[in-house]
Motif scaffolding. Sequence first.
Motif, PDB file in Angstrom:
ATOM      1  N   MET A 256       9.821  -6.488   9.351  1.00  0.00           N
ATOM      2  CA  MET A 256       9.285  -6.153  10.681  1.00  0.00           C
ATOM      3  C   MET A 256      10.038  -4.986  11.314  1.00  0.00           C
ATOM      4  SD  MET A 256       6.591  -7.820  11.018  1.00  0.00           S
ATOM      5  CE  MET A 256       6.191  -7.411  12.695  1.00  0.00           C
ATOM      6  N   LEU A 257      11.350  -4.968  11.189  1.00  0.00           N
ATOM      7  CA  LEU A 257      12.130  -3.867  11.740  1.00  0.00           C
ATOM      8  C   LEU A 257      11.756  -2.557  11.048  1.00  0.00           C
ATOM      9  CD1 LEU A 257      14.365  -2.774  13.562  1.00  0.00           C
ATOM     10  CD2 LEU A 257      16.008  -3.372  11.767  1.00  0.00           C
ATOM     11  N   LYS A 258      11.670  -2.583   9.725  1.00  0.00           N
ATOM     12  CA  LYS A 258      11.281  -1.380   8.980  1.00  0.00           C
ATOM     13  C   LYS A 258       9.874  -0.932   9.363  1.00  0.00           C
ATOM     14  CE  LYS A 258      14.124  -2.202   4.890  1.00  0.00           C
ATOM     15  NZ  LYS A 258      14.082  -2.547   3.462  1.00  0.00           N
ATOM     16  N   PHE A 259       8.977  -1.874   9.575  1.00  0.00           N
ATOM     17  CA  PHE A 259       7.607  -1.542   9.955  1.00  0.00           C
ATOM     18  C   PHE A 259       7.595  -0.816  11.306  1.00  0.00           C
ATOM     19  CE2 PHE A 259       3.584  -2.465  12.050  1.00  0.00           C
ATOM     20  CZ  PHE A 259       2.690  -2.020  11.098  1.00  0.00           C
ATOM     21  N   VAL A 260       8.298  -1.377  12.297  1.00  0.00           N
ATOM     22  CA  VAL A 260       8.339  -0.788  13.635  1.00  0.00           C
ATOM     23  C   VAL A 260       8.989   0.598  13.608  1.00  0.00           C
ATOM     24  CG1 VAL A 260       9.365  -1.050  15.947  1.00  0.00           C
ATOM     25  CG2 VAL A 260       8.281  -3.007  14.830  1.00  0.00           C
ATOM     26  N   LEU A 261      10.010   0.760  12.769  1.00  0.00           N
ATOM     27  CA  LEU A 261      10.706   2.047  12.670  1.00  0.00           C
ATOM     28  C   LEU A 261       9.987   3.048  11.765  1.00  0.00           C
ATOM     29  CD1 LEU A 261      14.400   0.794  12.392  1.00  0.00           C
ATOM     30  CD2 LEU A 261      13.242   1.756  14.410  1.00  0.00           C
ATOM     31  N   GLY A 262       8.897   2.612  11.123  1.00  0.00           N
ATOM     32  CA  GLY A 262       8.164   3.508  10.229  1.00  0.00           C
ATOM     33  C   GLY A 262       8.864   3.732   8.907  1.00  0.00           C
ATOM     34  N   GLN A 263       9.622   2.739   8.463  1.00  0.00           N
ATOM     35  CA  GLN A 263      10.384   2.869   7.226  1.00  0.00           C
ATOM     36  C   GLN A 263       9.929   1.849   6.172  1.00  0.00           C
ATOM     37  OE1 GLN A 263      14.372   2.332   8.634  1.00  0.00           O
ATOM     38  NE2 GLN A 263      14.434   4.331   9.628  1.00  0.00           N
ATOM     39  N   THR A 264       8.678   1.469   6.237  1.00  0.00           N
ATOM     40  CA  THR A 264       8.163   0.466   5.312  1.00  0.00           C
ATOM     41  C   THR A 264       7.884   1.082   3.951  1.00  0.00           C
ATOM     42  OG1 THR A 264       7.080  -0.595   7.189  1.00  0.00           O
ATOM     43  CG2 THR A 264       6.399  -1.300   5.006  1.00  0.00           C
ATOM     44  N   ASN A 265       8.340   0.409   2.920  1.00  0.00           N
ATOM     45  CA  ASN A 265       8.013   0.820   1.560  1.00  0.00           C
ATOM     46  C   ASN A 265       6.713   0.143   1.141  1.00  0.00           C
ATOM     47  OD1 ASN A 265      10.205   2.525   0.690  1.00  0.00           O
ATOM     48  ND2 ASN A 265      11.485   0.718   0.868  1.00  0.00           N
ATOM     49  N   TYR A 266       5.762   0.950   0.752  1.00  0.00           N
ATOM     50  CA  TYR A 266       4.486   0.454   0.254  1.00  0.00           C
ATOM     51  C   TYR A 266       4.416   0.720  -1.245  1.00  0.00           C
ATOM     52  CZ  TYR A 266       2.880  -0.015   5.055  1.00  0.00           C
ATOM     53  OH  TYR A 266       2.735  -0.398   6.364  1.00  0.00           O
ATOM     54  N   LEU A 267       3.463   0.078  -1.885  1.00  0.00           N
ATOM     55  CA  LEU A 267       3.285   0.232  -3.328  1.00  0.00           C
ATOM     56  C   LEU A 267       1.848   0.594  -3.660  1.00  0.00           C
ATOM     57  CD1 LEU A 267       5.073  -2.976  -4.667  1.00  0.00           C
ATOM     58  CD2 LEU A 267       5.877  -0.637  -4.887  1.00  0.00           C
ATOM     59  N   LEU A 268       1.696   1.308  -4.747  1.00  0.00           N
ATOM     60  CA  LEU A 268       0.403   1.459  -5.390  1.00  0.00           C
ATOM     61  C   LEU A 268       0.332   0.362  -6.441  1.00  0.00           C
ATOM     62  CD1 LEU A 268      -2.239   2.831  -6.304  1.00  0.00           C
ATOM     63  CD2 LEU A 268      -0.826   4.352  -7.696  1.00  0.00           C
ATOM     64  N   ASP A 269      -0.739  -0.390  -6.436  1.00  0.00           N
ATOM     65  CA  ASP A 269      -0.938  -1.434  -7.429  1.00  0.00           C
ATOM     66  C   ASP A 269      -2.317  -1.228  -8.035  1.00  0.00           C
ATOM     67  OD1 ASP A 269      -0.346  -3.635  -8.945  1.00  0.00           O
ATOM     68  OD2 ASP A 269      -0.619  -5.097  -7.343  1.00  0.00           O
ATOM     69  N   TYR A 270      -2.571  -1.897  -9.139  1.00  0.00           N
ATOM     70  CA  TYR A 270      -3.910  -1.832  -9.693  1.00  0.00           C
ATOM     71  C   TYR A 270      -4.318  -3.208 -10.185  1.00  0.00           C
ATOM     72  CZ  TYR A 270      -2.806  -2.083 -14.670  1.00  0.00           C
ATOM     73  OH  TYR A 270      -2.423  -2.508 -15.899  1.00  0.00           O
ATOM     74  N   ASP A 271      -5.620  -3.387 -10.247  1.00  0.00           N
ATOM     75  CA  ASP A 271      -6.184  -4.662 -10.664  1.00  0.00           C
ATOM     76  C   ASP A 271      -7.521  -4.365 -11.324  1.00  0.00           C
ATOM     77  OD1 ASP A 271      -6.337  -7.421 -10.894  1.00  0.00           O
ATOM     78  OD2 ASP A 271      -6.012  -7.789  -8.763  1.00  0.00           O
ATOM     79  N   ASP A 272      -8.048  -5.349 -12.022  1.00  0.00           N
ATOM     80  CA  ASP A 272      -9.399  -5.120 -12.532  1.00  0.00           C
ATOM     81  C   ASP A 272     -10.390  -5.384 -11.399  1.00  0.00           C
ATOM     82  OD1 ASP A 272     -10.802  -7.859 -12.874  1.00  0.00           O
ATOM     83  OD2 ASP A 272      -8.865  -8.187 -13.849  1.00  0.00           O
TER      84      ASP A 272
END
Length: 134
Positions: free
Chosen positions: A69-85
């Motif tokens: 939550m802190l990272k989200f508010v500060l704009g420091q969230t790490n996101y991922l690219l994932d794949y699925d069928d």
Amino acid sequence: MKKKSFAFFFLLFVLAQQMMAKSCYLLTCAPGEKVYEIYGHSALLVVDDENIGRVYNYGIFSFSEENFMLKFVLGQTNYLLDYDDFYAFLSDRKTDVSLLKLDLTDIEQKRLDSLLQENLRIENRRYLYNYFND
């Protein structure tokens, strides 16, 4: 309920058969009930020569990440690219999903698929995203 599920998966099967040729689609998911679904979601679907539909899904995150939550508010969230069928992606959705076929040449489609594969590599799939500014 079983009849409704059967009809849904039969419809998916028919749709998949119609996508026999190589193609790319923009998948747009309708808004959902969860906080992170209120604006909907988008992903890319690539159907290759063997009729395998791969969904490239940017924006994956985990609430269990340390100090999320802190990272989200500060704009420091790490996101991922994932794949699925394609079928797994659809079965996970609780909202409507629409498909828009992208008007790409074979060369453009191969280039897009190549770039997506490159972004999916372990060293490239994590990225910083500021939800409020980006």
